[in-house]
Design an enzyme around this catalytic site. Structure first.
Site, PDB file in Angstrom:
ATOM      1  CG  HIS A 211      38.908  21.854  13.267  1.00 46.06           C
ATOM      2  ND1 HIS A 211      38.972  20.482  13.420  1.00 46.06           N
ATOM      3  CD2 HIS A 211      37.677  22.213  13.713  1.00 46.06           C
ATOM      4  CE1 HIS A 211      37.839  20.029  13.914  1.00 46.06           C
ATOM      5  NE2 HIS A 211      37.046  21.058  14.107  1.00 46.06           N
ATOM      6  CG  ASP A 218      56.068  25.764  32.428  1.00 51.56           C
ATOM      7  OD1 ASP A 218      55.890  26.935  32.034  1.00 51.56           O
ATOM      8  OD2 ASP A 218      55.886  25.413  33.610  1.00 51.56           O
ATOM      9  CG  ASP A 391      47.072  -3.901  13.003  1.00 53.05           C
ATOM     10  OD1 ASP A 391      45.938  -4.231  12.592  1.00 53.05           O
ATOM     11  OD2 ASP A 391      48.054  -3.761  12.261  1.00 53.05           O
TER      12      ASP A 391
END
Length: 466
Positions: A211, A218, A391
């Site tokens: 999934h 590069d 947070d």
């Protein structure tokens, strides 16, 4: 032998095979719930469950596990050579993840939030057009539609310019991809393969799907998140349009871990390793941890990823997921976060793309609301993004859904980023999303017709394979 005797013998053999398969399920299922569900069905209804178990029930694929761990160890040693391995202070709440995954937080990353499909594929196609050495691309779904052909053209153009191009797609997720699409890329010099369900004599079960969504250009710029290659991800395919999804662009040494993840999967399919280009220093302020999880890991790494991130929250935990089917560990972590006084919000769809999952999610949402977790349903279209805000300085973007399939059956990838400025950008995006949502109340379940509530409870029995 009469027809009746023949049928009796066949029934007896079928029940014997069911009992043997039930014993196998008891010994090898990854969870007690899964073992019970399979064993019960195989013992009593082998006519209905034996064939599905042959494709979905087996949870071990030793060849991949051995290869995966050898390469993870080898590539981890190469990645860590010359780097300090202590966890930076701002990332200390997530130290357990670095030990579980064998990866470091990389400092100084440049990360860019790609807030929808247009922004995502504009950035990906632009990066591909600038490739000079190597392109690695991996998606669960690739469609032969307008977007799929844009990506195909971009890859062919770079391959013609001498860039090495490697593409993986999941054989189940991309089952509708025409062979002509693949052959056009091969004739143009692109190395492309499905993430195979078989390799030599080791059958890789249909239940285990790759999934991951990864693009690396590069060895320097990488992309990961929730979007696949298809017009629906640009919001062009009703009835789920407009499609809401999020991706992430990363530049810096953390991209090496995306290369490592791709390399292990590529080697499983082809027996060869793609180029792994050296890292470059970045000019950013973000600490980034790449979490490539899957059923070959020694631990249930995706479930533990969610649990660790939830347990780290002290003030706020905002989470978006298309499928809200938490296991017991994750639900317990969410409940404990509420008890700590954390502002826990979960954003889920108001429209189903999979009916059974949607019904099970509705029941889990009701349980969550009773525990003090705030649940919201996104209104404009289907929400598919997989984002967590922790947070004021933590944010995760990846391919992981909050369901058993991601926890234990799928190969997934995510990026956990610690940086206050980036978290503020994620906060702004999620505030916009929540402003387009309605909060779910207990009456969504309580006032539903009895037959629908029954369907929810029946759907929840399928949690282990949803």
């Amino acid at each position: 032998m009469s027809l009746t005797q023949t049928l009796t013998l066949l029934v007896m053999l079928l029940h014997l095979a069911g009992m043997l398969a039930a014993m196998h399920a008891v010994m090898h299922a990854r969870t007690a719930q899964g073992a019970f569900a399979w064993a019960f069905g195989l013992a009593l209804l082998p006519y209905l469950t034996l064939v599905p178990y042959l494709y979905l029930g087996r949870s071990h694929f030793q060849g991949y596990i051995t290869l995966h761990r050898v390469h993870q160890r080898r590539l981890s040693q190469a990645a860590l050579r010359g780097e300090r391995t202590e966890v930076p202070e701002p990332c200390a709440p997530y130290a357990a993840l670095t030990r579980m995954l064998g990866n470091n937080f990389h400092g100084g990353q440049r990360v860019q939030l790609l807030v929808n499909g247009d922004a995502t594929f504009e950035a990906i196609i632009k990066a591909i057009a600038q490739a000079e050495q190597c392109i690695l691309m991996q998606f669960f779904i690739i469609h032969d539609d307008a977007l799929g052909r844009r990506v195909q053209h971009a890859l062919l153009e770079r391959a013609a310019a001498g860039v090495k191009v490697f593409v993986l797609f999941d054989g189940i997720g991309s089952h509708a991809l025409p062979e002509q699409y693949v052959e056009t890329l091969r004739r143009g010099g692109v190395a492309i393969h499905p993430f195979a369900t078989q390799r030599f004599s080791n059958r890789f079960q249909l239940n285990f799907r790759n999934h991951r969504k990864i693009v690396v250009v590069d060895g320097w710029v990488g992309f990961l998140g929730g979007l696949n290659v298809g017009d629906e991800y640009l919001g062009l395919s009703p009835p789920l349009a407009p499609w809401r999804d999020t991706h992430l662009q990363v530049s810096g040494p953390a991209v090496l871990d995306l290369q490592r993840s791709f390399a292990v999967d590529w080697h499983w399919v082809t027996g060869e390793l793609p180029p792994i280009l050296p890292v470059r220093p970045a000019q950013g302020d973000t600490y980034t941890l790449i979490a490539a999880t899957g059923p070959a890991d020694p631990q249930e790494s995706c479930s533990l990823y969610f649990t660790t991130v939830i347990n780290a929250a002290r003030k706020r935990l905002w989470l978006t997921t298309p499928y809200f089917v938490p296991d017991q560990a994750v639900m317990s972590a969410l409940r404990l976060a509420v008890l700590r006084g954390v502002d826990v919000r979960v954003l889920i769809p108001s429209r189903p793309d999979h009916r059974t999952v949607f019904l099970a999610s509705t029941l889990h949402a009701y349980d969550a609301i009773r525990a003090g977790i705030r649940i919201f349903r996104y209104q404009p279209g289907f929400i598919h993004e997989k984002v967590i805000l922790i947070d004021d300085d933590g944010a995760s973007v990846g391919s992981m859904n909050l369901d058993n399939r991601s926890f234990r059956l799928n190969f997934e990838v995510g990026a956990l980023n610690v940086d206050r400025a980036f978290a503020e950008r994620v906060e702004s995006m999620l505030l916009e999303d929540f402003s387009r949502a309605v909060e779910v109340k207990r009456d969504e379940y309580r006032k539903a017709p009895y037959w629908r509530r029954l369907a929810m409870h029946l759907a929840r029995l399928c949690d282990p394979i949803l």
